[in-house]
Design an enzyme around this catalytic site. Sequence first.
Site, mmCIF file in Angstrom:
data_model
loop_
_atom_site.group_PDB
_atom_site.id
_atom_site.type_symbol
_atom_site.label_atom_id
_atom_site.label_comp_id
_atom_site.label_asym_id
_atom_site.label_seq_id
_atom_site.Cartn_x
_atom_site.Cartn_y
_atom_site.Cartn_z
ATOM 1 N N GLY A 111 0.806 -1.217 0.000
ATOM 2 C CA GLY A 111 0.000 0.000 0.000
ATOM 3 C C GLY A 111 0.842 1.272 0.000
ATOM 4 C CD GLU A 114 -1.473 -1.090 -3.748
ATOM 5 O OE1 GLU A 114 -1.445 -1.317 -2.523
ATOM 6 O OE2 GLU A 114 -2.281 -1.635 -4.514
ATOM 7 C CD GLU A 134 0.614 -5.701 -2.119
ATOM 8 O OE1 GLU A 134 1.615 -5.966 -2.824
ATOM 9 O OE2 GLU A 134 0.186 -4.548 -1.951
HETATM 10 C C1 HXC Z 1 1.842 -3.766 10.161
HETATM 11 C C2 HXC Z 1 4.117 -3.510 10.116
HETATM 12 C C3 HXC Z 1 4.096 -3.464 8.698
HETATM 13 C C4 HXC Z 1 2.842 -3.559 8.044
HETATM 14 C C5 HXC Z 1 6.134 -3.280 9.380
HETATM 15 N N1 HXC Z 1 5.384 -3.388 10.475
HETATM 16 N N2 HXC Z 1 5.376 -3.329 8.268
HETATM 17 N N3 HXC Z 1 2.996 -3.653 10.831
HETATM 18 N N4 HXC Z 1 1.756 -3.712 8.825
HETATM 19 N N5 HXC Z 1 2.720 -3.506 6.723
HETATM 20 C C6 HXC Z 1 5.849 -3.395 11.870
HETATM 21 C C7 HXC Z 1 6.506 -4.715 12.248
HETATM 22 O O1 HXC Z 1 5.533 -5.670 12.568
HETATM 23 C C8 HXC Z 1 7.324 -4.281 13.434
HETATM 24 O O2 HXC Z 1 6.489 -4.190 14.560
HETATM 25 C C9 HXC Z 1 7.774 -2.878 13.070
HETATM 26 O O3 HXC Z 1 6.863 -2.424 12.075
HETATM 27 C C10 HXC Z 1 9.173 -2.828 12.496
HETATM 28 O O4 HXC Z 1 9.239 -3.755 11.423
HETATM 29 P P1 HXC Z 1 10.322 -4.922 11.313
HETATM 30 O O5 HXC Z 1 9.737 -5.960 10.436
HETATM 31 O O6 HXC Z 1 10.804 -5.310 12.665
HETATM 32 O O7 HXC Z 1 11.502 -4.146 10.591
HETATM 33 P P2 HXC Z 1 12.611 -4.755 9.624
HETATM 34 O O8 HXC Z 1 13.098 -6.087 10.124
HETATM 35 O O9 HXC Z 1 13.612 -3.672 9.435
HETATM 36 O O10 HXC Z 1 11.859 -5.003 8.241
HETATM 37 C C11 HXC Z 1 11.321 -3.932 7.500
HETATM 38 C C12 HXC Z 1 10.351 -4.481 6.414
HETATM 39 C C13 HXC Z 1 9.336 -5.430 7.108
HETATM 40 C C14 HXC Z 1 11.146 -5.243 5.351
HETATM 41 C C15 HXC Z 1 9.664 -3.277 5.775
HETATM 42 O O11 HXC Z 1 8.744 -4.722 8.215
HETATM 43 C C16 HXC Z 1 8.236 -5.885 6.214
HETATM 44 O O12 HXC Z 1 8.414 -6.772 5.404
HETATM 45 N N6 HXC Z 1 7.030 -5.312 6.415
HETATM 46 C C17 HXC Z 1 5.838 -5.752 5.703
HETATM 47 C C18 HXC Z 1 5.884 -5.293 4.274
HETATM 48 C C19 HXC Z 1 4.665 -5.771 3.518
HETATM 49 O O13 HXC Z 1 4.441 -6.982 3.349
HETATM 50 N N7 HXC Z 1 3.860 -4.822 3.005
HETATM 51 C C20 HXC Z 1 2.659 -5.154 2.280
HETATM 52 C C21 HXC Z 1 1.478 -5.286 3.204
HETATM 53 S S1 HXC Z 1 0.056 -5.781 2.324
HETATM 54 P P3 HXC Z 1 6.929 -4.746 16.014
HETATM 55 O O14 HXC Z 1 5.717 -4.524 16.861
HETATM 56 O O15 HXC Z 1 7.326 -6.165 15.840
HETATM 57 O O16 HXC Z 1 8.084 -3.846 16.391
HETATM 58 C C22 HXC Z 1 -0.514 -4.377 1.603
HETATM 59 C C23 HXC Z 1 -1.819 -4.521 0.863
HETATM 60 C C24 HXC Z 1 -2.324 -3.211 0.319
HETATM 61 O O17 HXC Z 1 0.069 -3.354 1.674
HETATM 62 C C25 HXC Z 1 -3.749 -3.338 -0.177
HETATM 63 C C26 HXC Z 1 -4.765 -3.502 0.884
HETATM 64 C C27 HXC Z 1 -6.176 -3.525 0.374
#
Ligand code: HXC
Length: 260
Positions: A111, A114, A134
Site C-alpha cells: 500500500g 500504491e 502482497e
Molecule cells: C503492520 C508492520 C508493517 C505492516 C512493518 N510493520 N510493516 N505492521 N503492517 N505492513 C511493523 C513490524 O511488525 C514491526 O512491529 C515494526 O513495524 C518494524 O518492522 P520490522 O519488520 O521489525 O523491521 P525490519 O526487520 O527492518 O523489516 C522492514 C520491512 C518489514 C522489510 C519493511 O517490516 C516488512 O516486510 N514489512 C511488511 C511489508 C509488507 O508486506 N507490506 C505489504 C502489506 S500488504 P513490532 O511490533 O514487531 O516492532 C498491503 C496490501 C495493500 O500493503 C492493499 C490492501 C487492500
Amino acid sequence: MEYKNIEVKIEKGIATITINRPKALNALNTETLEELENVLEVLQNDDGVKVIVITGAGEKAFVAGADISEMKDMSVFEAKKFAELGQKVFRKIELVKKPVIAAVNGYALGGGCELALACDIRIASRNAKFGQPEVGLGIIPGFGGTQRLPRIVGVSKAKELIYTGDMIDAEEALRIGLISKVVEQDKLLEEAYGIAKKIMSKGLVAVSLAKEAINKSLEVDIDSGMEYEANAFAMCFGTQDQKEGMAAFLEKRAPKFEGR
Ligand code: HXC
C-alpha cells in the site's frame, strides 16, 4: 479534525503530509486512511495551498504497506471495504486539482508503493525500497497497484514485481521510470520543496489543467484524449495567467502569475 496518525504542515503554499506511525513503519490502517481522506478534502479547499508533498515519518519507511495486523482477521466483506477505502483516498490524490509530490524516504511497500503511485511526481532517497510484496502474504495489491503500476512501468515489469514480490532499490526504480529522481536522504524534502517552488512560479491553472489532461491520457482512447487536451488548452485562454505569461515573454520580462 485532530489527526493521530498523520502530521500536516502548511508553509509558503506547500502542504506537507507526513504519515506518522513510525513504530509500525507508517503502515496504513483504516484510521490513517480516513485521516488522509479528511486532510485531502481540507487541502483541496484551501486556496493558500498550491502543492502537496507526502512523506513518511522517520528515516526507515515511507509506508511499509497496509497494516497487516488489522488485515489479518478480515472477512471477505471487510477486505473489500478496506480496499475500496484505500482506493477512494488514493483516487482523491490523483484527482485533487493541485500537484502532489511523493517524497519517498525509505520502504514503500504494498500500500505504500500504491500511495506513491497515486501521486503526480515521485522522488526518493537513496535508501528507498519499492515493492509489491502482497503475494507473499497470500493477497494481491488492493489500493490500485494492479492498475497503476502497469500504466507507469509497463505490463512486463509490473507483472514481474507483483508476481515475485521482489523489492527494488531507488536506482532501479529510477531506471524503470517508477520515480523521477534519487537524492540523499537529508536532501529529500529540500528537493521536493524545490520542485514545488518551481511549479508554483508557473501558471497554476495551467498546471492543474495539465494534470487533468495527462491523467486522461492513461484513461481514455487517443482521440478523446486529444479532444480533452484541445479543450483544456483553450480554457487557458480564459485565464489572466495566459495573458500575463505571453505578454511577459513578448516584453522580455519575468511573468507575475496570479493563479487565475
Ligand atoms: C503492520 C508492520 C508493517 C505492516 C512493518 N510493520 N510493516 N505492521 N503492517 N505492513 C511493523 C513490524 O511488525 C514491526 O512491529 C515494526 O513495524 C518494524 O518492522 P520490522 O519488520 O521489525 O523491521 P525490519 O526487520 O527492518 O523489516 C522492514 C520491512 C518489514 C522489510 C519493511 O517490516 C516488512 O516486510 N514489512 C511488511 C511489508 C509488507 O508486506 N507490506 C505489504 C502489506 S500488504 P513490532 O511490533 O514487531 O516492532 C498491503 C496490501 C495493500 O500493503 C492493499 C490492501 C487492500
